[in-house]
Design a protein around this motif. Structure first.
Motif, PDB file in Angstrom:
ATOM      1  N   PRO A   1       0.829  -1.216   0.000  1.00 14.95           N
ATOM      2  CA  PRO A   1       0.000   0.000   0.000  1.00 14.95           C
ATOM      3  C   PRO A   1       0.859   1.261   0.000  1.00 14.95           C
ATOM      4  CG  PRO A   1      -0.834  -1.587   1.579  1.00 14.95           C
ATOM      5  CD  PRO A   1       0.508  -2.098   1.107  1.00 14.95           C
ATOM      6  N   HIS A   2       0.316   2.285  -0.603  1.00 11.59           N
ATOM      7  CA  HIS A   2       1.012   3.566  -0.633  1.00 11.59           C
ATOM      8  C   HIS A   2       1.108   4.137   0.776  1.00 11.59           C
ATOM      9  CE1 HIS A   2       1.348   3.748  -4.970  1.00 11.59           C
ATOM     10  NE2 HIS A   2       0.193   3.122  -4.973  1.00 11.59           N
ATOM     11  N   LEU A   3       2.143   4.907   0.979  1.00  8.08           N
ATOM     12  CA  LEU A   3       2.436   5.473   2.282  1.00  8.08           C
ATOM     13  C   LEU A   3       1.288   6.352   2.781  1.00  8.08           C
ATOM     14  CD1 LEU A   3       4.905   5.276   4.131  1.00  8.08           C
ATOM     15  CD2 LEU A   3       5.747   7.374   3.103  1.00  8.08           C
ATOM     16  N   THR A   4       0.921   6.134   4.026  1.00  8.51           N
ATOM     17  CA  THR A   4      -0.101   6.943   4.681  1.00  8.51           C
ATOM     18  C   THR A   4       0.486   7.480   5.988  1.00  8.51           C
ATOM     19  OG1 THR A   4      -0.978   5.103   5.973  1.00  8.51           O
ATOM     20  CG2 THR A   4      -1.961   5.485   3.779  1.00  8.51           C
TER      21      THR A   4
ATOM     22  N   LEU B   1       6.168   0.671  -7.818  1.00  5.80           N
ATOM     23  CA  LEU B   1       7.596   0.835  -7.546  1.00  5.80           C
ATOM     24  C   LEU B   1       7.814   2.026  -6.609  1.00  5.80           C
ATOM     25  CD1 LEU B   1      10.547   0.108  -7.872  1.00  5.80           C
ATOM     26  CD2 LEU B   1      10.529   1.263 -10.120  1.00  5.80           C
ATOM     27  N   LYS B   2       7.050   3.092  -6.787  1.00  5.14           N
ATOM     28  CA  LYS B   2       7.151   4.234  -5.879  1.00  5.14           C
ATOM     29  C   LYS B   2       6.752   3.832  -4.458  1.00  5.14           C
ATOM     30  CE  LYS B   2       7.516   8.644  -4.700  1.00  5.14           C
ATOM     31  NZ  LYS B   2       7.454   8.689  -3.247  1.00  5.14           N
ATOM     32  N   ALA B   3       5.740   2.976  -4.322  1.00  2.00           N
ATOM     33  CA  ALA B   3       5.344   2.507  -2.990  1.00  2.00           C
ATOM     34  C   ALA B   3       6.490   1.740  -2.337  1.00  2.00           C
ATOM     35  CB  ALA B   3       4.089   1.633  -3.085  1.00  2.00           C
TER      36      ALA B   3
ATOM     37  N   ALA C   1      13.279   3.771   1.688  1.00  2.00           N
ATOM     38  CA  ALA C   1      14.030   5.005   1.942  1.00  2.00           C
ATOM     39  C   ALA C   1      13.655   5.501   3.338  1.00  2.00           C
ATOM     40  CB  ALA C   1      13.734   6.051   0.874  1.00  2.00           C
ATOM     41  N   ILE C   2      14.307   4.930   4.344  1.00  2.00           N
ATOM     42  CA  ILE C   2      13.938   5.172   5.737  1.00  2.00           C
ATOM     43  C   ILE C   2      15.143   5.721   6.504  1.00  2.00           C
ATOM     44  CG2 ILE C   2      13.102   4.102   7.876  1.00  2.00           C
ATOM     45  CD1 ILE C   2      11.026   4.106   5.614  1.00  2.00           C
ATOM     46  N   ALA C   3      14.957   6.908   7.078  1.00  2.00           N
ATOM     47  CA  ALA C   3      16.017   7.520   7.886  1.00  2.00           C
ATOM     48  C   ALA C   3      16.384   6.592   9.040  1.00  2.00           C
ATOM     49  CB  ALA C   3      15.556   8.873   8.426  1.00  2.00           C
ATOM     50  N   GLY C   4      17.682   6.448   9.244  1.00  2.00           N
ATOM     51  CA  GLY C   4      18.176   5.582  10.303  1.00  2.00           C
ATOM     52  C   GLY C   4      18.344   4.141   9.878  1.00  2.00           C
ATOM     53  N   LYS C   5      17.781   3.778   8.747  1.00  2.00           N
ATOM     54  CA  LYS C   5      17.887   2.405   8.228  1.00  2.00           C
ATOM     55  C   LYS C   5      18.719   2.373   6.943  1.00  2.00           C
ATOM     56  CE  LYS C   5      14.953   0.338  11.097  1.00  2.00           C
ATOM     57  NZ  LYS C   5      15.149  -0.863  11.830  1.00  2.00           N
ATOM     58  N   THR C   6      18.276   3.112   5.918  1.00  2.00           N
ATOM     59  CA  THR C   6      18.981   3.105   4.636  1.00  2.00           C
ATOM     60  C   THR C   6      19.724   4.413   4.371  1.00  2.00           C
ATOM     61  OG1 THR C   6      16.972   3.767   3.461  1.00  2.00           O
ATOM     62  CG2 THR C   6      17.447   1.391   3.602  1.00  2.00           C
ATOM     63  N   PHE C   7      19.475   5.410   5.199  1.00  2.00           N
ATOM     64  CA  PHE C   7      20.241   6.661   5.139  1.00  2.00           C
ATOM     65  C   PHE C   7      20.143   7.338   6.497  1.00  2.00           C
ATOM     66  CE2 PHE C   7      15.972   8.078   4.193  1.00  2.00           C
ATOM     67  CZ  PHE C   7      15.879   9.310   4.821  1.00  2.00           C
ATOM     68  N   LYS C   8      21.038   8.290   6.728  1.00  2.00           N
ATOM     69  CA  LYS C   8      20.971   9.098   7.945  1.00  2.00           C
ATOM     70  C   LYS C   8      21.327  10.528   7.586  1.00  2.00           C
ATOM     71  CE  LYS C   8      25.749   8.271   9.373  1.00  2.00           C
ATOM     72  NZ  LYS C   8      26.645   7.784  10.409  1.00  2.00           N
ATOM     73  N   TYR C   9      20.841  11.438   8.409  1.00  2.00           N
ATOM     74  CA  TYR C   9      21.168  12.839   8.239  1.00  2.00           C
ATOM     75  C   TYR C   9      22.348  13.182   9.137  1.00  2.00           C
ATOM     76  CZ  TYR C   9      16.749  13.387   5.766  1.00  2.00           C
ATOM     77  OH  TYR C   9      15.731  13.284   4.865  1.00  2.00           O
ATOM     78  N   THR C  10      23.282  13.954   8.588  1.00  2.00           N
ATOM     79  CA  THR C  10      24.426  14.428   9.356  1.00  2.00           C
ATOM     80  C   THR C  10      24.510  15.946   9.178  1.00  2.00           C
ATOM     81  OG1 THR C  10      26.053  14.316   7.557  1.00  2.00           O
ATOM     82  CG2 THR C  10      25.639  12.266   8.799  1.00  2.00           C
ATOM     83  N   ALA C  11      25.449  16.550   9.858  1.00  2.00           N
ATOM     84  CA  ALA C  11      25.653  17.999   9.721  1.00  2.00           C
ATOM     85  C   ALA C  11      26.040  18.367   8.288  1.00  2.00           C
ATOM     86  CB  ALA C  11      26.727  18.470  10.683  1.00  2.00           C
ATOM     87  N   ASP C  12      26.629  17.405   7.565  1.00  2.00           N
ATOM     88  CA  ASP C  12      27.047  17.645   6.185  1.00  2.00           C
ATOM     89  C   ASP C  12      26.019  17.183   5.164  1.00  2.00           C
ATOM     90  OD1 ASP C  12      29.505  18.726   7.001  1.00  2.00           O
ATOM     91  OD2 ASP C  12      30.331  16.712   7.256  1.00  2.00           O
TER      92      ASP C  12
END
Length: 189
Positions: free
Chosen positions: A48-51, A94-96, A102-113
């Protein structure tokens, strides 16, 4: 070595991208005797599409599905993705899937850079792209391949090959020629 084979076309056996992705997998199986292939068919798997409820973890069943999809993605060494162009972009199924991996903390993280991808264990992605018209590699109306490359790069995967068949809906002759040329390129991988 583990390969995740994903198809996203809704056209079943009439799909060019499915034909191409299957051939890429076959070529990789010839090169890697120990290749373990896991298959995900987004044309038949209900994601299902993101809710809001899914995003906030309030839907337990969908949270579990999202975790399973992320684990499946992160456990792969290679990915082969069959992706047809739909209205200048990717299919909604495919977008779903993208929204679930694409989940923060799992497949990517945010840093100061800025953002840093965490899926760098994935050695390579092969995108088997099919298009009804002819767009070329850097078309300003290509939101399919550019989007997929960006998503994989964003999650830390930088080794991406696009194998493309274009003009498959222009005529039966164009389709046959495009598929034959693309299959020939796949055999040279």
């Amino acid at each position: 070595m583990k390969l995740l084979h994903i198809d996203s076309s809704i056209l079943g056996e009439n799909s060019v991208s499915r034909q191409l992705s299957a051939e890429i997998v076959a070529q990789l199986q010839k090169k890697h005797a120990n290749l373990e292939v896991e298959y995900l068919d987004l044309g038949t798997t209900d994601i299902p599409h993101l809710t809001q409820e899914i995003l906030l973890g309030q839907d337990i069943e969908q949270s579990k599905l999202g975790e399973d999809l992320v684990d499946q993605y992160l456990s792969a060494d290679l990915i082969v993705l069959g992706a047809a162009m739909y209205n200048f972009s990717i299919s909604s199924n495919l977008k779903a899937w993208v929204d679930r991996i694409a989940i923060a903390g799992k497949t990517f993280k945010y840093t100061a850079d800025g953002a840093v991808g965490l899926a760098d264990k994935i050695q390579k992605v092969y995108i088997a792209s099919s298009r009804g018209g002819i767009y070329g590699e850097k078309s300003p109306i290509d939101f399919q391949e550019a989007f997929l490359k960006q998503i994989f790069n964003f999650t830390g995967v930088t080794n991406i090959d696009v194998i493309r068949a274009e003009g498959v809906n222009l005529s039966p002759e164009n389709r046959a020629k495009a598929v034959a040329e693309t299959l020939d390129a796949i055999h040279k991988l």
